[in-house]
Design an enzyme around this catalytic site. Structure first.
Site, short mmCIF file in Angstrom:
data_model
loop_
_atom_site.label_atom_id
_atom_site.label_comp_id
_atom_site.label_asym_id
_atom_site.label_seq_id
_atom_site.Cartn_x
_atom_site.Cartn_y
_atom_site.Cartn_z
N GLY A 192 4.38 -25.61 28.33
CA GLY A 192 5.19 -24.39 28.36
C GLY A 192 6.59 -24.67 27.85
N CYS A 193 7.57 -24.03 28.43
CA CYS A 193 8.96 -24.17 28.00
C CYS A 193 9.42 -25.63 28.08
CB CYS A 193 9.85 -23.31 28.89
SG CYS A 193 11.61 -23.58 28.63
#
Length: 356
Positions: free
Chosen positions: A189-190
């Site tokens: 993800g981020c």
């Protein structure tokens, strides 16, 4: 601004996965039970293993001393007078106990130390066996008998940890060089979140946010955000193999993100947010697949893990403002609401593996 919800994993299953170390030597300086599944130099999870199970795993001489509080004969082996630089671990479970700088050569005939490396690595209880009143020393991770504690040691503590050599593994120090440094590229993800977590893991020397797995050389953040480049937001982790290993790095990875949602983390949707491990060789791929299989089998997650294992081709560092993002922007709402909870979870689960 990115928005995430935090998926809390059932980490009790994950923290029970142990890193297995095979010690190899055939003398009293190393563990003689390479098939011990509980042995780890990094996992500090408390063990609840019956003596019946330990008896199947441990060599007889180690079992008798560690699990039945037998005592080996004095002046046996060479460890009592060993003055090499290194670290002493519990021979049953691999828990770190002493450094060579805390050892002294006593005339009692057993390895002796004036101080333990970690105040929580050993616990004590009164021992009235054999008509004597002594203080027994036991490993805090596996509750194995190590020896006894006496008040006749040298300064500065005045203590003498009188240990059975068979209860100890000794790992000598080696000169750190580039051969002991490895890198692994992960996407969860981020990359701001993943970077912040690994920056705090002991043994990790550098974390760089960037992009990997796409069909565009050196893409920009804006290009990756379109989802058309095939690249994922990733971090490149450089770690010291003497202090950590792939098992632990992957264990952290599966704790701090949700590996069961395809091409998304929370509200962030797209292949750029996929859960992915970029392996450089068959060994990395095998270790990653083994942990995924173990987690799926254990039922740690309610859904099947969809983390992709992709061959590594190239890593492109992200723009400078993405690097060290949390430390530079800790008071921003995204950092407080999204990254901070992930860090708190990591710090709780891996509290004994944080950088000092």
């Amino acid at each position: 601004m990115k928005s995430h919800y935090i998926t809390w994993l059932k980490y009790l299953f994950i923290t029970c996965l142990s890193t297995v170390y095979s010690c190899g030597q055939k003398n009293d300086m190393k563990n003689t039970s390479p098939n011990n599944p509980y042995y780890s130099h990094t996992d500090t999870t408390k063990l609840q293993v019956s003596n019946e199970e330990w008896k199947k795993i441990l060599p007889l001489n180690l079992y008798l001393v560690a699990r039945e509080a037998d005592t080996e004969r004095a002046f046996t082996g060479t460890m009592w007078k060993n003055d090499s630089k290194g670290t002493y671990y519990c021979a049953v479970c691999g828990n770190k106990l002493f450094r060579s700088t805390q050892k002294f050569t006593s005339m009692c005939g057993w390895p002796s130390f004036f101080e333990q490396e970690n105040k929580n690595s050993i616990w004590f209880r009164n021992d009235f066996s054999h008509g004597m009143e002594r203080v027994e020393a036991l490993c805090s991770r596996c509750d194995s008998h190590l020896g006894h504690l006496f008040d006749d040691g040298p300064a500065p503590t005045g203590k003498r940890y009188c240990m059975n050599a068979v209860s100890l593994d000794f790992v000598p120090d080696t000169t750190t060089n580039n051969n002991e440094k490895e890198t692994i590229v992960l996407g969860g993800g981020c990359f701001w979140c993943v970077e912040a977590v690994y920056q705090n893991l002991d043994g990790v020397e550098k974390v760089v946010s960037g992009y990997s797995g796409g069909n565009v050389a050196n893409p920009s953040y804006e290009e990756v955000c379109t989802g058309t480049t095939g690249a994922a937001e990733v971090v490149e982790i450089t770690y010291d193999k003497k202090k950590t290993n792939l098992d632990e790095i992957f264990k952290v990875f599966f704790t701090v993100h949700d590996p069961t949602t395809l091409n998304r983390q929370g509200a962030d949707v797209g292949t750029q947010y996929r859960s992915v491990i970029f392996y450089k060789n068959d060994n990395e791929k095998s270790i990653a697949q083994s942990i995924i299989d173990e987690l799926n089998h254990s039922g740690a997650f309610s859904s099947k893990i969809v983390t992709k294992l992709e061959p590594f081709t190239a890593f492109f560092p992200a723009e400078n403002y993405h690097q060290n993002y949390y430390n530079n922007n800790a008071n921003k709402p995204y950092c407080e609401m999204v990254i901070r909870p992930k860090l708190e979870k990591f710090e709780k689960v891996f509290k004994d593996r944080l950088k000092k």
